[in-house]
Design a protein around this motif. Structure first.
Motif, PDB file in Angstrom:
ATOM      1  N   ASN A 156       0.842  -1.207   0.000  1.00  0.00           N
ATOM      2  CA  ASN A 156       0.000   0.000   0.000  1.00  0.00           C
ATOM      3  C   ASN A 156       0.876   1.255   0.000  1.00  0.00           C
ATOM      4  OD1 ASN A 156      -2.472   1.273  -0.092  1.00  0.00           O
ATOM      5  ND2 ASN A 156      -2.778   1.279   2.110  1.00  0.00           N
ATOM      6  N   LEU A 157       1.723   1.344  -1.009  1.00  0.00           N
ATOM      7  CA  LEU A 157       2.742   2.397  -1.077  1.00  0.00           C
ATOM      8  C   LEU A 157       2.133   3.795  -1.125  1.00  0.00           C
ATOM      9  CD1 LEU A 157       5.169   0.732  -3.648  1.00  0.00           C
ATOM     10  CD2 LEU A 157       5.599   1.088  -1.209  1.00  0.00           C
ATOM     11  N   GLU A 158       2.839   4.731  -0.499  1.00  0.00           N
ATOM     12  CA  GLU A 158       2.491   6.142  -0.543  1.00  0.00           C
ATOM     13  C   GLU A 158       3.727   6.935  -0.977  1.00  0.00           C
ATOM     14  OE1 GLU A 158       1.146   7.166   3.322  1.00  0.00           O
ATOM     15  OE2 GLU A 158      -0.554   5.772   3.312  1.00  0.00           O
ATOM     16  N   THR A 159       3.498   8.158  -1.446  1.00  0.00           N
ATOM     17  CA  THR A 159       4.618   8.983  -1.904  1.00  0.00           C
ATOM     18  C   THR A 159       5.598   9.271  -0.769  1.00  0.00           C
ATOM     19  OG1 THR A 159       3.247  10.949  -1.521  1.00  0.00           O
ATOM     20  CG2 THR A 159       3.300  10.062  -3.763  1.00  0.00           C
ATOM     21  N   SER A 160       5.118   9.223   0.477  1.00  0.00           N
ATOM     22  CA  SER A 160       5.997   9.478   1.621  1.00  0.00           C
ATOM     23  C   SER A 160       7.016   8.358   1.825  1.00  0.00           C
ATOM     24  CB  SER A 160       5.167   9.654   2.902  1.00  0.00           C
ATOM     25  OG  SER A 160       4.389   8.494   3.167  1.00  0.00           O
ATOM     26  N   HIS A 161       6.836   7.214   1.151  1.00  0.00           N
ATOM     27  CA  HIS A 161       7.793   6.119   1.266  1.00  0.00           C
ATOM     28  C   HIS A 161       9.017   6.317   0.378  1.00  0.00           C
ATOM     29  CE1 HIS A 161       4.190   3.442   2.574  1.00  0.00           C
ATOM     30  NE2 HIS A 161       4.827   3.922   3.629  1.00  0.00           N
ATOM     31  N   SER A 162       9.017   7.328  -0.465  1.00  0.00           N
ATOM     32  CA  SER A 162      10.149   7.580  -1.352  1.00  0.00           C
ATOM     33  C   SER A 162      11.388   7.946  -0.539  1.00  0.00           C
ATOM     34  CB  SER A 162       9.823   8.716  -2.329  1.00  0.00           C
ATOM     35  OG  SER A 162       8.717   8.381  -3.138  1.00  0.00           O
ATOM     36  N   GLY A 163      12.539   7.415  -0.969  1.00  0.00           N
ATOM     37  CA  GLY A 163      13.779   7.725  -0.277  1.00  0.00           C
ATOM     38  C   GLY A 163      14.826   6.654  -0.491  1.00  0.00           C
ATOM     39  N   GLN A 164      15.832   6.642   0.368  1.00  0.00           N
ATOM     40  CA  GLN A 164      16.938   5.694   0.279  1.00  0.00           C
ATOM     41  C   GLN A 164      16.794   4.626   1.366  1.00  0.00           C
ATOM     42  OE1 GLN A 164      20.815   7.496   0.575  1.00  0.00           O
ATOM     43  NE2 GLN A 164      21.850   5.558   0.947  1.00  0.00           N
ATOM     44  N   TYR A 165      17.018   3.354   0.967  1.00  0.00           N
ATOM     45  CA  TYR A 165      16.903   2.222   1.890  1.00  0.00           C
ATOM     46  C   TYR A 165      18.188   1.411   1.858  1.00  0.00           C
ATOM     47  CZ  TYR A 165      11.855   3.115   2.107  1.00  0.00           C
ATOM     48  OH  TYR A 165      10.619   3.694   2.296  1.00  0.00           O
ATOM     49  N   MET A 166      18.605   0.941   3.052  1.00  0.00           N
ATOM     50  CA  MET A 166      19.804   0.110   3.149  1.00  0.00           C
ATOM     51  C   MET A 166      19.597  -0.985   4.182  1.00  0.00           C
ATOM     52  SD  MET A 166      23.020   2.781   2.933  1.00  0.00           S
ATOM     53  CE  MET A 166      24.175   1.424   2.826  1.00  0.00           C
ATOM     54  N   CYS A 167      20.112  -2.183   3.866  1.00  0.00           N
ATOM     55  CA  CYS A 167      20.096  -3.303   4.799  1.00  0.00           C
ATOM     56  C   CYS A 167      21.419  -3.282   5.563  1.00  0.00           C
ATOM     57  CB  CYS A 167      19.918  -4.618   4.041  1.00  0.00           C
ATOM     58  SG  CYS A 167      19.828  -6.077   5.080  1.00  0.00           S
ATOM     59  N   VAL A 168      21.358  -3.336   6.909  1.00  0.00           N
ATOM     60  CA  VAL A 168      22.536  -3.107   7.746  1.00  0.00           C
ATOM     61  C   VAL A 168      22.698  -4.240   8.752  1.00  0.00           C
ATOM     62  CG1 VAL A 168      23.625  -1.532   9.376  1.00  0.00           C
ATOM     63  CG2 VAL A 168      22.272  -0.612   7.498  1.00  0.00           C
ATOM     64  N   LEU A 169      23.954  -4.679   8.930  1.00  0.00           N
ATOM     65  CA  LEU A 169      24.321  -5.633   9.976  1.00  0.00           C
ATOM     66  C   LEU A 169      25.591  -5.123  10.634  1.00  0.00           C
ATOM     67  CD1 LEU A 169      24.080  -8.267  11.536  1.00  0.00           C
ATOM     68  CD2 LEU A 169      25.331  -9.403   9.682  1.00  0.00           C
ATOM     69  N   ALA A 170      25.440  -4.605  11.854  1.00  0.00           N
ATOM     70  CA  ALA A 170      26.564  -3.993  12.581  1.00  0.00           C
ATOM     71  C   ALA A 170      27.163  -2.880  11.717  1.00  0.00           C
ATOM     72  CB  ALA A 170      27.596  -5.044  12.945  1.00  0.00           C
ATOM     73  N   ASP A 171      28.466  -2.988  11.376  1.00  0.00           N
ATOM     74  CA  ASP A 171      29.118  -1.958  10.558  1.00  0.00           C
ATOM     75  C   ASP A 171      29.030  -2.254   9.070  1.00  0.00           C
ATOM     76  OD1 ASP A 171      29.873  -0.598  12.849  1.00  0.00           O
ATOM     77  OD2 ASP A 171      31.772  -1.692  13.028  1.00  0.00           O
ATOM     78  N   ALA A 172      28.468  -3.412   8.718  1.00  0.00           N
ATOM     79  CA  ALA A 172      28.354  -3.791   7.309  1.00  0.00           C
ATOM     80  C   ALA A 172      27.000  -3.373   6.764  1.00  0.00           C
ATOM     81  CB  ALA A 172      28.531  -5.309   7.153  1.00  0.00           C
ATOM     82  N   SER A 173      26.972  -2.948   5.518  1.00  0.00           N
ATOM     83  CA  SER A 173      25.724  -2.563   4.858  1.00  0.00           C
ATOM     84  C   SER A 173      25.797  -2.968   3.395  1.00  0.00           C
ATOM     85  CB  SER A 173      25.485  -1.050   4.974  1.00  0.00           C
ATOM     86  OG  SER A 173      26.564  -0.328   4.394  1.00  0.00           O
ATOM     87  N   THR A 174      24.634  -3.132   2.792  1.00  0.00           N
ATOM     88  CA  THR A 174      24.574  -3.543   1.392  1.00  0.00           C
ATOM     89  C   THR A 174      24.372  -2.335   0.495  1.00  0.00           C
ATOM     90  OG1 THR A 174      22.193  -3.906   1.538  1.00  0.00           O
ATOM     91  CG2 THR A 174      23.623  -5.783   2.016  1.00  0.00           C
TER      92      THR A 174
END
Length: 514
Positions: A156-174
């Motif tokens: 149920n996406l909304e325009t407010s969901h726009s942005g940058q996303y990252m998956c993070v584990l401790a100091d590591a990120s994808t």
């Protein structure tokens, strides 16, 4: 004598020891085993309290599970290697989604079976378009993280969901995702048919914008979930206009090239460079007005703007918020539309999902039917059921009204509308209302020349589950139509009256003083 005494003590000591401490050791082992079971609910443990599949020994069943876990880990590493860019770094991805639809973001962190306990520490962070730093994603009934692979699902996406996303584990990120949510406007999306269909329109072929060395193509999503089961239903998939750098894009095309009618044999032409060369030789005979306009705008597009496409090797959607505005104004990109394709489907209804709990010896100690809404205390918490969204819409008699489903059942299945307890079949309602009321390919109800009788409660369903309701109230609107000439004359008269009163007041004040 002493030797005989020592020998007797040596033989009797173990018996005395176990007689004194045997029960304590037994209780200690049971306590340790109980502790392991508490920490690793639903996991089969060996006699040492370790996960049996991690230390399979000679058990062929657990050997196979162990091999599959390691194979999955190596496959993840291989996939990561394949996604490395030219600079041997993770390539960011720009994606788009439509309002009310869903999107899935994969977490590409690879964790070995020896470190699988760390998977629970994986989290997602995001920042809105204007945000200056990342913050944890706020999970709710429409934003869910998969417990198995930590994939982030947004429904149920909304325009407010726009942005940058990252998956993070401790100091590591994808690699980051740059998500842009756009409105689903029927005038900006083109309905197409499968290439196997007898009639078109068909999906557009890719275009080569030679002036900027860019490829303009359509990136297709997977087919959505079927709208129903055990009977004929509908499904759809979306095609997003996407721009690629030519050096990063090498396609195999076995149909027509660009906008020409030439059929290409895939055995003779396999790369986009060969196809572009053929198309260039054909299209250089004449120069269109659109090409001239594009050449005029070339001066405003810098190399820095085009350098962005070398970083995003998987392309940038035409509607992405990270796309430079000057690039978006290129005539070919402005003219290109997103596409949608509908299809029929028939799938079997899922059988009951039963969760089975076994002890360390493989004996079944509990069975729970998850399909009936029952869950065991030994399994993870089920996701929250989305609440039924309800809204009130006011319309004006004689005007046009568009109704969109306000909710979602966390699935990408097409919407089925009901009026009361009556299903609204798009073909039937369009015919009965003489196209005054119709349901578009994007599952929206369009009402032209609204009438008071259109006031009612409309409900939207996904997979036979209620997703939302809309109470529509159509009212008359009182409109006053003024003649501009009469209004202007009236204003002049009123001003003259005020001026006359003002003059009389001044004159009267003067005589009063005398």
């Amino acid at each position: 004598m002493h030797l005989l005494l020592y020998l007797t003590c040596f033989l009797l000591f173990p018996q005395q020891y176990f007689a004194l401490f045997g029960n304590s050791l037994k209780k200690l082992r049971e306590k340790a085993s109980s502790m392991y079971k508490t920490q690793k609910k639903g996991v089969h443990l060996n006699f040492m309290g370790n996960v049996a599949s991690d230390y399979p020994g000679t058990n062929p069943k657990y050997i196979k599970i162990n091999e599959d876990n390691w194979e999955e880990y190596y496959s993840c590493l291989k996939k990561q290697e394949e996604n490395l860019g030219r600079q041997l770094s993770m390539t960011p991805q720009a994606i788009v989604g439509f309002e009310g639809a869903s999107v899935k973001l994969e977490c590409r962190i690879c964790i070995s079976p020896l470190e699988k306990e760390s998977k629970e520490l994986i989290k997602w962070e995001w920042a809105p378009i204007e945000g200056k730093h990342l913050e944890p994603v706020d999970y709710n009934e429409n934003i869910i993280i998969s417990p198995e692979d930590k994939t982030l699902h947004l429904y149920n996406l909304e325009t407010s969901h726009s942005g940058q996303y990252m998956c993070v584990l401790a100091d590591a990120s994808t690699t980051p995702y740059f998500l842009t949510i756009i409105g689903l406007n029927e005038s900006e999306i083109l309905e197409v048919h499968s290439p196997e269909a007898p009639v078109g329109p068909y999906p557009k072929d890719f275009e080569y914008i030679q002036q900027y060395d860019l490829i303009l193509d359509t990136e297709w999503s997977d087919w959505s979930t079927c709208s129903t089961c055990d009977k004929i239903g509908k499904r759809h998939k979306l095609g997003y206009c996407t721009i690629y750098s030519k050096q990063n894009r090498d396609l195999t095309v076995s149909s027509k090239i660009l906008n020409n009618s030439l059929i290409v044999d895939e055995d003779n032409y396999s790369t986009i460079d060969e196809l572009i060369e053929i198309d260039f030789n054909i299209s250089t005979v004449s120069t269109t007005e659109e090409q001239i306009t594009g050449q005029t705008e070339a001066e405003s597009i810098s190399s820095t703007d085009l350098e962005l496409f070398t970083v995003f090797e998987f392309g940038i959607p035409c509607d992405s918020h990270i796309l430079p505005s000057v690039v978006r104004k290129i005539p070919q990109i402005k003219a290109r539309k997103n596409e949608i394709m509908m299809g029929f489907c028939r799938v079997k209804c899922e059988k009951n999902t039963v969760f089975v709990v076994k002890d360390r010896h493989g004996n079944v100690i509990e069975k729970v039917n998850n399909s009936a809404g029952l869950y065991s205390l030994k399994q993870p918490m089920p996701p929250l059921e989305p609440a039924v969204a309800r809204t009130l819409v006011y319309g004006i008699k004689g005007k046009s009204i568009v109704l969109s489903c306000p909710g979602s059942m966390n699935t990408d299945a097409p919407i089925q509308w009901q009026l009361g307890d009556k299903n609204l079949i798009p073909e039937v309602i369009a015919q009965e209302s003489n196209r005054r009321i119709f349901i578009s390919i994007t599952d929206k109800i369009h009402i032209k020349d609204a009438k008071i009788a259109d006031s009612n409660i409309y409900s939207c369903w996904q997979r036979e589950e209620l997703a939302g309701t809309i109470r529509l109230v159509v009212e008359k609107k009182l409109e006053f139509n003024f003649n501009h000439t009469v209004m202007l004359i009236g204003i002049v008269i009123i001003m003259c009256v005020f001026l006359q009163v003002f003059v009389k007041a001044i004159v009267g004040r003067k005589y009063a003083k005398v």
